[in-house]
Design a protein around this motif. Sequence first.
Motif, PDB file in Angstrom:
ATOM      1  N   LEU A 100       0.845  -1.186   0.000  1.00  0.00           N
ATOM      2  CA  LEU A 100       0.000   0.000   0.000  1.00  0.00           C
ATOM      3  C   LEU A 100       0.884   1.241   0.000  1.00  0.00           C
ATOM      4  N   GLY A 101       0.373   2.328  -0.523  1.00  0.00           N
ATOM      5  CA  GLY A 101       1.099   3.593  -0.487  1.00  0.00           C
ATOM      6  C   GLY A 101       1.998   3.852  -1.678  1.00  0.00           C
ATOM      7  N   LEU A 102       1.930   3.019  -2.703  1.00  0.00           N
ATOM      8  CA  LEU A 102       2.748   3.262  -3.897  1.00  0.00           C
ATOM      9  C   LEU A 102       2.492   4.640  -4.491  1.00  0.00           C
ATOM     10  N   GLU A 103       1.242   5.087  -4.414  1.00  0.00           N
ATOM     11  CA  GLU A 103       0.885   6.387  -5.000  1.00  0.00           C
ATOM     12  C   GLU A 103       1.538   7.555  -4.279  1.00  0.00           C
ATOM     13  N   SER A 104       2.055   7.323  -3.074  1.00  0.00           N
ATOM     14  CA  SER A 104       2.682   8.395  -2.297  1.00  0.00           C
ATOM     15  C   SER A 104       4.202   8.416  -2.384  1.00  0.00           C
ATOM     16  N   VAL A 105       4.797   7.414  -3.020  1.00  0.00           N
ATOM     17  CA  VAL A 105       6.256   7.339  -3.102  1.00  0.00           C
ATOM     18  C   VAL A 105       6.777   8.486  -3.958  1.00  0.00           C
ATOM     19  N   GLU A 106       7.691   9.261  -3.408  1.00  0.00           N
ATOM     20  CA  GLU A 106       8.218  10.444  -4.104  1.00  0.00           C
ATOM     21  C   GLU A 106       9.059  10.082  -5.323  1.00  0.00           C
ATOM     22  N   SER A 107       9.860   9.040  -5.231  1.00  0.00           N
ATOM     23  CA  SER A 107      10.711   8.611  -6.345  1.00  0.00           C
ATOM     24  C   SER A 107      10.133   7.349  -6.977  1.00  0.00           C
ATOM     25  N   ILE A 108       8.855   7.425  -7.370  1.00  0.00           N
ATOM     26  CA  ILE A 108       8.169   6.240  -7.879  1.00  0.00           C
ATOM     27  C   ILE A 108       8.828   5.696  -9.150  1.00  0.00           C
ATOM     28  N   ASP A 109       9.309   6.587 -10.037  1.00  0.00           N
ATOM     29  CA  ASP A 109       9.969   6.104 -11.246  1.00  0.00           C
ATOM     30  C   ASP A 109      11.202   5.278 -10.893  1.00  0.00           C
ATOM     31  N   ARG A 110      11.983   5.762  -9.955  1.00  0.00           N
ATOM     32  CA  ARG A 110      13.187   5.047  -9.525  1.00  0.00           C
ATOM     33  C   ARG A 110      12.822   3.694  -8.919  1.00  0.00           C
ATOM     34  N   LEU A 111      11.793   3.666  -8.067  1.00  0.00           N
ATOM     35  CA  LEU A 111      11.355   2.426  -7.450  1.00  0.00           C
ATOM     36  C   LEU A 111      10.888   1.428  -8.506  1.00  0.00           C
ATOM     37  N   LEU A 112      10.118   1.895  -9.478  1.00  0.00           N
ATOM     38  CA  LEU A 112       9.606   1.003 -10.523  1.00  0.00           C
ATOM     39  C   LEU A 112      10.722   0.474 -11.412  1.00  0.00           C
ATOM     40  N   VAL A 113      11.657   1.336 -11.786  1.00  0.00           N
ATOM     41  CA  VAL A 113      12.772   0.903 -12.632  1.00  0.00           C
ATOM     42  C   VAL A 113      13.614  -0.145 -11.890  1.00  0.00           C
ATOM     43  N   SER A 114      13.925   0.108 -10.626  1.00  0.00           N
ATOM     44  CA  SER A 114      14.732  -0.854  -9.872  1.00  0.00           C
ATOM     45  C   SER A 114      13.980  -2.176  -9.694  1.00  0.00           C
ATOM     46  N   TRP A 133      -1.450  -2.414  -4.863  1.00  0.00           N
ATOM     47  CA  TRP A 133      -2.669  -1.622  -5.000  1.00  0.00           C
ATOM     48  C   TRP A 133      -2.291  -0.352  -5.751  1.00  0.00           C
ATOM     49  N   VAL A 134      -2.926  -0.133  -6.908  1.00  0.00           N
ATOM     50  CA  VAL A 134      -2.568   1.010  -7.746  1.00  0.00           C
ATOM     51  C   VAL A 134      -3.803   1.706  -8.302  1.00  0.00           C
ATOM     52  N   THR A 135      -3.623   2.975  -8.612  1.00  0.00           N
ATOM     53  CA  THR A 135      -4.644   3.768  -9.298  1.00  0.00           C
ATOM     54  C   THR A 135      -4.413   3.650 -10.803  1.00  0.00           C
ATOM     55  N   ASP A 136      -5.338   4.178 -11.590  1.00  0.00           N
ATOM     56  CA  ASP A 136      -5.170   4.179 -13.052  1.00  0.00           C
ATOM     57  C   ASP A 136      -3.884   4.892 -13.448  1.00  0.00           C
ATOM     58  N   GLU A 137      -3.620   6.021 -12.815  1.00  0.00           N
ATOM     59  CA  GLU A 137      -2.417   6.797 -13.131  1.00  0.00           C
ATOM     60  C   GLU A 137      -1.147   5.986 -12.863  1.00  0.00           C
ATOM     61  N   LEU A 138      -1.109   5.315 -11.729  1.00  0.00           N
ATOM     62  CA  LEU A 138       0.056   4.500 -11.392  1.00  0.00           C
ATOM     63  C   LEU A 138       0.148   3.271 -12.298  1.00  0.00           C
ATOM     64  N   LEU A 139      -0.981   2.712 -12.676  1.00  0.00           N
ATOM     65  CA  LEU A 139      -0.988   1.581 -13.605  1.00  0.00           C
ATOM     66  C   LEU A 139      -0.337   1.977 -14.930  1.00  0.00           C
ATOM     67  N   ARG A 140      -0.718   3.138 -15.461  1.00  0.00           N
ATOM     68  CA  ARG A 140      -0.110   3.617 -16.716  1.00  0.00           C
ATOM     69  C   ARG A 140       1.404   3.792 -16.549  1.00  0.00           C
ATOM     70  N   LYS A 141       1.814   4.298 -15.400  1.00  0.00           N
ATOM     71  CA  LYS A 141       3.241   4.497 -15.120  1.00  0.00           C
ATOM     72  C   LYS A 141       3.983   3.155 -15.060  1.00  0.00           C
ATOM     73  N   ILE A 142       3.376   2.145 -14.453  1.00  0.00           N
ATOM     74  CA  ILE A 142       3.994   0.815 -14.389  1.00  0.00           C
ATOM     75  C   ILE A 142       4.141   0.235 -15.789  1.00  0.00           C
ATOM     76  N   ILE A 143       3.094   0.338 -16.590  1.00  0.00           N
ATOM     77  CA  ILE A 143       3.142  -0.190 -17.953  1.00  0.00           C
ATOM     78  C   ILE A 143       4.267   0.475 -18.742  1.00  0.00           C
ATOM     79  N   ARG A 144       4.423   1.770 -18.565  1.00  0.00           N
ATOM     80  CA  ARG A 144       5.431   2.536 -19.305  1.00  0.00           C
ATOM     81  C   ARG A 144       6.839   2.357 -18.738  1.00  0.00           C
TER      82      ARG A 144
END
Length: 160
Positions: A100-114, A133-144
């Motif tokens: 939980l809380g993925l949407e609040s992570v400040e360096s989400i791109d870094r976390l996803l890439v790693s 647990w993700v929102t639509d916005e975070l889902l798009r970010k994960i896909i990308r």
Amino acid sequence: MVEKHSENTAKDDPAKYDVAKYNERSFSTLIRAIHLSQGYFSFVLVNCNSLELRQQIVDRLQATCTHKPQQMLLSKSATTLYTTIAAEVDNKTPPALMILGLESVESIDRLLVSTNLVCSEFSNKFSFPVIFWVTDELLRKIIRTAPDLYNRMTTIRFVS
């Protein structure tokens, strides 16, 4: 093992369903994914835009699920998921781990890439499902940002 494509996937059109029935079907799919992944690693992505609905589902899982998932709230400063999970479970095997809380992570791109770079290592270390647990916005970010990670996920959607 959990089927790669569950019944309620992000590709389904929730508009053709009654919302309550759609969400009930999604809940059953989530319970089944947790149950079938006992002793095995799997990534489960739960797409839900409403924090209130998400909390209701999490509470219901805790109240009704035989294999009660452990909850892990990510800190805003988290930069890696693999080591954070390893530290959280500390060589124990929870029935499942909900992130939980993925949407609040400040360096989400870094976390996803790693996470994307080491996603194959998760199955070597963990033998339980990890539920994002993700929102639509975070889902798009994960896909990308983390396509390999996304391709390993079973996706379940809840609509509000």
